[in-house]
Each structure stands twice: as C-alpha cells, then as structure tokens.
Write a protein that holds these residues in place. Structure first.
Motif, short mmCIF file in Angstrom:
data_model
loop_
_atom_site.label_atom_id
_atom_site.label_comp_id
_atom_site.label_asym_id
_atom_site.label_seq_id
_atom_site.Cartn_x
_atom_site.Cartn_y
_atom_site.Cartn_z
N ASN A 126 8.52 4.68 -11.22
CA ASN A 126 9.67 3.83 -10.95
C ASN A 126 10.99 4.56 -11.15
O ASN A 126 11.98 4.22 -10.49
CB ASN A 126 9.59 2.56 -11.79
CG ASN A 126 8.54 1.61 -11.26
OD1 ASN A 126 8.30 1.54 -10.05
ND2 ASN A 126 7.88 0.88 -12.14
N ARG A 127 11.04 5.54 -12.03
CA ARG A 127 12.25 6.36 -12.10
C ARG A 127 12.41 7.15 -10.80
O ARG A 127 13.53 7.30 -10.29
CB ARG A 127 12.18 7.30 -13.30
CG ARG A 127 13.32 8.33 -13.37
CD ARG A 127 14.72 7.68 -13.34
NE ARG A 127 15.74 8.64 -13.00
CZ ARG A 127 16.71 9.03 -13.85
NH1 ARG A 127 16.75 8.53 -15.08
NH2 ARG A 127 17.62 9.90 -13.47
N ALA A 128 11.31 7.63 -10.26
CA ALA A 128 11.38 8.33 -8.98
C ALA A 128 11.88 7.40 -7.87
O ALA A 128 12.67 7.81 -7.00
CB ALA A 128 10.02 8.91 -8.61
N GLY A 167 0.79 -1.21 0.00
CA GLY A 167 0.00 0.00 0.00
C GLY A 167 0.83 1.26 0.00
O GLY A 167 0.30 2.36 0.21
N ASN A 168 2.11 1.14 -0.23
CA ASN A 168 3.03 2.28 -0.21
C ASN A 168 3.34 2.71 -1.64
O ASN A 168 3.97 1.97 -2.38
CB ASN A 168 4.32 1.89 0.53
CG ASN A 168 5.14 3.09 0.95
OD1 ASN A 168 4.66 3.89 1.74
ND2 ASN A 168 6.34 3.21 0.43
N GLU A 169 2.92 3.90 -2.02
CA GLU A 169 3.03 4.32 -3.42
C GLU A 169 4.37 4.98 -3.75
O GLU A 169 4.74 5.06 -4.93
CB GLU A 169 1.89 5.28 -3.76
CG GLU A 169 0.51 4.62 -3.70
CD GLU A 169 -0.60 5.55 -4.14
OE1 GLU A 169 -0.30 6.72 -4.49
OE2 GLU A 169 -1.77 5.12 -4.13
N THR A 170 5.08 5.48 -2.77
CA THR A 170 6.36 6.14 -3.01
C THR A 170 7.38 5.65 -1.99
O THR A 170 7.04 5.02 -0.98
CB THR A 170 6.23 7.67 -2.90
OG1 THR A 170 5.79 8.00 -1.57
CG2 THR A 170 5.24 8.21 -3.91
N GLY A 171 8.65 5.97 -2.24
CA GLY A 171 9.71 5.59 -1.31
C GLY A 171 9.98 4.10 -1.34
O GLY A 171 9.75 3.43 -2.35
#
Length: 248
Positions: free
Chosen positions: A192-194, A157-161
């Motif tokens: 995914n680049r982020a 459920g984690n969209e970033t990091g």
C-alpha cells in the motif's frame, strides 16, 4: 482516451492546493479524464471564502462545480456522479459491474469516514514529518483503509497500480489519503505504500503540487513540532516506474 460527450467548459472552484484535499479530488476528476474546465480559486486562508462562495450559493464548501448551463453542483461525490453521467465514455468508473459497485462503495466511505485520520493528519504537500505517532483511532482508520484497498484488489485481480486496473474515481478519492500517509510517515503495508507512491507520482499530481508550492504561508498551517524530511522526489523515479504512472 474516449471522446467527451459535453465539449463545453466547466468552472471548478477550489481552495489552496497545498492543503485542500477535497479540492484535489475535484481537480483530478476533470484533469485525469480529459474533461475541459477552468479553475477558480477560493480564499480558504485569506479570509475571503464566504464572499468568494456567494455566487455559488447554496454551495458553501470546495470543490464546487458550475456546469456549462450554469447549474452549480456541490459535494465531491455528487460532482463525480454528475461528471460520470455527462461523460459516459470518459471511463470515470470501472467498466466491470462488480468493480464499479466496489469503487462507488470505496468513494462513499471516503466521503463519510476516516474522521480521526482527517483530524490528526491534515493534508499538506510541503514535506514529510518524521517521528509522528498516530493515535489509536487514526491507526484504526488506516487499518480500515487497507482492508478496503485489499478488497478492491481482490475484486479487480489487480495487485499493483490503480485499484481496479485502470485509473478510476476510486484512485482520485484516495490520492489525498496517499498524501497523508506519505506526509506523516503513517504505517501501512509495503504494497500500500507502493500504491501511495504511484498515486503521488502521477504527472497530474506532480503539476498540482508544483502549483501549490508557488504560494508561501506565514505562519504555515498545521505546523507540527517535529523534524521534517523532503517530500519524495517523484520526478526522479526510474523510467520504468514512471511509465507505469503515465499509463493511467
């Protein structure tokens, strides 16, 4: 960070930081989770690797880990499981059982797969190639990696990091993949680049690369006849972005 169960120092044997993706994984397993260790260099490009590895036999590849009692452990996945077992409070794997099982899956697939990506895009941390066109097999590997990352984020459920909310061995195992994506300008989604940028901007990775750049090579291994751009200057990321990295 959780207290460490085994206070004695480990001995980690690694190869050239600029190129050795598996060495980076081994180093991050210890560095990122506060496990005390000493680093020893193996001469991958100096012609001394076989001799340097003799005291670690039958281990023949880097990284290799020598435990405080003298036991030698080879292979990155075995090293990771050994450290997780010896340091249960360090948080190497996610706490949630579903996330932990998924993280193990991702690490195992990284260990055994993505041969086209590895072959066509050896890790190098010096610069970013411009105009590189990956083969169809490498694109297929990238598609598979992106599907695994997407699945990990569905589970967590984690969209970033970090993939599972808190930095884990899954992020360790895919940091060199991020270096390949950035180093060859490989096509991935913006999300995914982020994620790659977050992994490579981590202070520990910045220290690894800083030490890697202390060594020069002539000729430069894996040189391509392509123009290059400077490696991203992650040191100059805005404070808000760096705070996200430091929170791993």
């Amino acid at each position: 960070m959780a207290s460490i169960v085994c206070p004695m120092t480990y001995d980690l044997f690694i190869g050239d930081r600029l190129f050795s993706s598996w060495s980076m994984r081994g180093w991050l397993m210890l560095e990122k989770f506060g496990i005390p260790f000493q680093t020893h260099m193996i001469g991958l490009y100096s012609g001394t690797m076989a001799k340097d590895m003799e005291p670690l036999a039958p281990a023949r590849l880097v990284p290799a880990l020598r435990l405080p009692d003298g036991t030698v452990v080879g292979e990155s996945l075995a090293i990771s499981e050994t450290l997780a077992e010896r340091h249960p409070g360090a948080g190497l794997w996610p706490d949630d059982p579903s996330a932990r099982a998924t993280a193990r899956w991702l690490c195992a697939e990284m260990t055994t797969g993505f041969h086209a990506l590895r072959r066509e895009c050896p890790m190098q941390l010096l610069h970013s190639y411009m105009g590189f066109e990956p083969a169809a097999e490498t694109r297929a590997d990238l598609d598979r990696i992106e599907s695994l990352w997407r699945h990990a984020r569905t589970v967590s459920g984690n969209e970033t990091g970090p993939l599972f909310g808190r930095y884990s061995l899954a992020d360790v195992f895919y940091t060199p993949v991020a270096a390949r994506i950035v180093g060859y300008g490989l096509p991935v989604s913006a999300q995914n680049r982020a994620y790659c940028d977050v992994l490579l901007a981590d202070p520990a990775v910045l220290r690894w690369r800083e030490e890697a750049l202390q060594v020069t090579y002539d000729p430069f291994p894996y040189q391509m006849d392509l123009p290059t751009a400077p490696w991203p200057d992650y040191e100059k990321q805005p404070d808000g972005d760096r705070h996200g990295v430091n929170a791993f």
